[in-house]
Design an enzyme around this catalytic site. Structure first.
Site, mmCIF file in Angstrom:
data_model
loop_
_atom_site.group_PDB
_atom_site.id
_atom_site.type_symbol
_atom_site.label_atom_id
_atom_site.label_comp_id
_atom_site.label_asym_id
_atom_site.label_seq_id
_atom_site.Cartn_x
_atom_site.Cartn_y
_atom_site.Cartn_z
ATOM 1 N N PRO A 2 0.805 -1.210 0.000
ATOM 2 C CA PRO A 2 0.000 0.000 0.000
ATOM 3 C C PRO A 2 0.848 1.274 0.000
ATOM 4 C CG PRO A 2 -0.509 -1.441 1.877
ATOM 5 C CD PRO A 2 0.716 -1.959 1.244
ATOM 6 N N GLU A 3 0.731 2.027 -1.069
ATOM 7 C CA GLU A 3 1.300 3.370 -1.115
ATOM 8 C C GLU A 3 0.114 4.328 -1.040
ATOM 9 O OE1 GLU A 3 4.149 3.725 -4.363
ATOM 10 O OE2 GLU A 3 4.507 1.577 -4.335
ATOM 11 N N LYS A 58 0.730 7.620 3.772
ATOM 12 C CA LYS A 58 0.251 6.238 3.788
ATOM 13 C C LYS A 58 -0.474 5.898 5.079
ATOM 14 C CE LYS A 58 4.409 5.283 1.111
ATOM 15 N NZ LYS A 58 5.725 4.632 1.084
ATOM 16 N N HIS A 106 -4.025 -14.334 10.687
ATOM 17 C CA HIS A 106 -3.502 -12.959 10.784
ATOM 18 C C HIS A 106 -4.567 -11.866 10.863
ATOM 19 C CE1 HIS A 106 0.211 -14.971 9.930
ATOM 20 N NE2 HIS A 106 -0.169 -15.296 8.718
ATOM 21 N N ARG A 124 2.547 -10.002 7.571
ATOM 22 C CA ARG A 124 3.925 -9.649 7.938
ATOM 23 C C ARG A 124 4.025 -8.750 9.168
ATOM 24 N NH1 ARG A 124 6.291 -8.429 1.967
ATOM 25 N NH2 ARG A 124 4.623 -9.655 1.079
ATOM 26 N N ARG A 277 15.963 -2.216 -2.941
ATOM 27 C CA ARG A 277 14.634 -2.223 -3.537
ATOM 28 C C ARG A 277 14.741 -2.370 -5.040
ATOM 29 N NH1 ARG A 277 14.008 -0.886 1.370
ATOM 30 N NH2 ARG A 277 12.041 -0.330 2.337
#
Length: 287
Positions: A2-3, A58, A106, A124, A277
């Site tokens: 998610p940006e 964000k 999760h 995560r 990245r």
DNA sequence: AAGAGGCCCTGATAGC
DNA sequence: TGCTATCAGGGCCTCT
């Protein structure tokens, strides 16, 4: 991942679903997100109305009726799911806790309202929830970030002076939230392609015309991505579990080895690492 | 001060 | 088949 556009898509739908509604119950199954969820978290939220669902960069910002703010960051793999309960018996009927649309693992946090609940899922656990006590603390927190691309102070002059004497490469700056807020790895790649700027170029070597392109194309890419419901590479989904569509518009991201999409360019898209990245670009037309 | 690199975490996938 | 290695990456941290 998610940006800004993905978070905005979530914000818009959340706003429609939970604004003006009262939090009836909060369930925290795992407090060990990137920030530990404090023990008084539930108490601070229960019986409060959601006044507004805002966003900065964000971050989702839930504005609550007791004048506190609940910040939510989705990290890398966070998603928010909405589960309806037309019979309004969430508090008594446990069967709704296992909706078929919900992942099995999760589901760390739930906010339960009368007729629906929202569920935060994050394999995560890079995401987090944070309580901000009042408006001035919120302002203070936001002041540590650079502007969003949409803000008017994010102009070519700001960029050019920020880049003065900076030896680091341009791509690292697009990812630096102190310089500009909301851009992540996918959109940094796409923006630089549109600007015809090589991601390895030192920031101090970006001229004022190119700074103008960075302003224009950052806004263009992000707005376009919001319109298309964000990008779904691996795990991003909106609160209804639907995928976004902007990944179909990628010019460079995950296109290594494929032809450059720029008209009359014969280049192939390369993939290299910058600060660990993945970086995608065409070395024929990005100079 | 600026920049480089490490770390947190799990799941998907590749390779043997 | 089952094991191990690698990658995904936002943001914060430490070290030089």
């Amino acid at each position: 991942m998610p940006e800004l556009p993905e978070v905005e898509v979530v914000r818009q739908s959340l706003c429609k679903k939970i604004r003006h509604k009262k939090v009836k119950k909060v369930i925290v199954r795992n407090r060990n997100l990137r920030l530990k969820i404090p023990l008084n978290f539930e108490k601070l939220l229960i019986n409060q109305k959601i006044i507004k669902v805002d966003r900065f960069s964000k971050y989702l910002i839930l504005h609550l009726s007791n004048s506190i703010y609940c910040l939510i960051h989705l990290g890398m793999s966070g998603t928010i799911h909405i589960i309806y309960n037309k019979k309004k018996n969430f508090l008594t009927n446990a069967s709704f806790y296992h909706s078929p649309t919900l992942p099995k693992k999760h589901n760390h946090v739930e906010f339960i309202f009368d007729d629906l609940k929202i569920v935060y899922n994050d394999p995560r656990r890079f995401g987090f929830f944070q309580i901000i006590e009042n408006f001035s603390s919120l302002q203070k927190k936001i002041s540590f970030f650079g502007p969003e691309p949409f803000q008017s102070i994010f102009d070519s002059k700001y960029i050019h002076s920020f880049f003065y004497k900076k030896e680091k490469n341009i791509k690292n700056f697009l990812l630096d939230q102190k310089f500009v807020s909301g851009i992540g790895n996918i959109y940094a790649n796409e923006i630089l392609f549109l600007c015809k700027i090589n991601p390895f170029r030192k920031a101090r070597l970006i001229n004022i015309q190119e700074c103008k392109k960075i302003v224009k194309n950052s806004r263009k890419i992000l707005l376009d991505a919001i319109k298309k419901g964000g990008s779904s590479i691996r795990d991003f989904k909106n609160i209804k579990g639907k995928k976004g569509n902007f990944q179909k518009s990628f010019k460079v991201y995950e296109r290594n080895g494929l032809n450059c999409k720029r008209l009359n360019c014969k280049g192939l898209i390369k993939k290299k690492n910058i600060s660990n990245r993945s970086t995608f670009f065409c070395d024929m037309c990005q100079k």
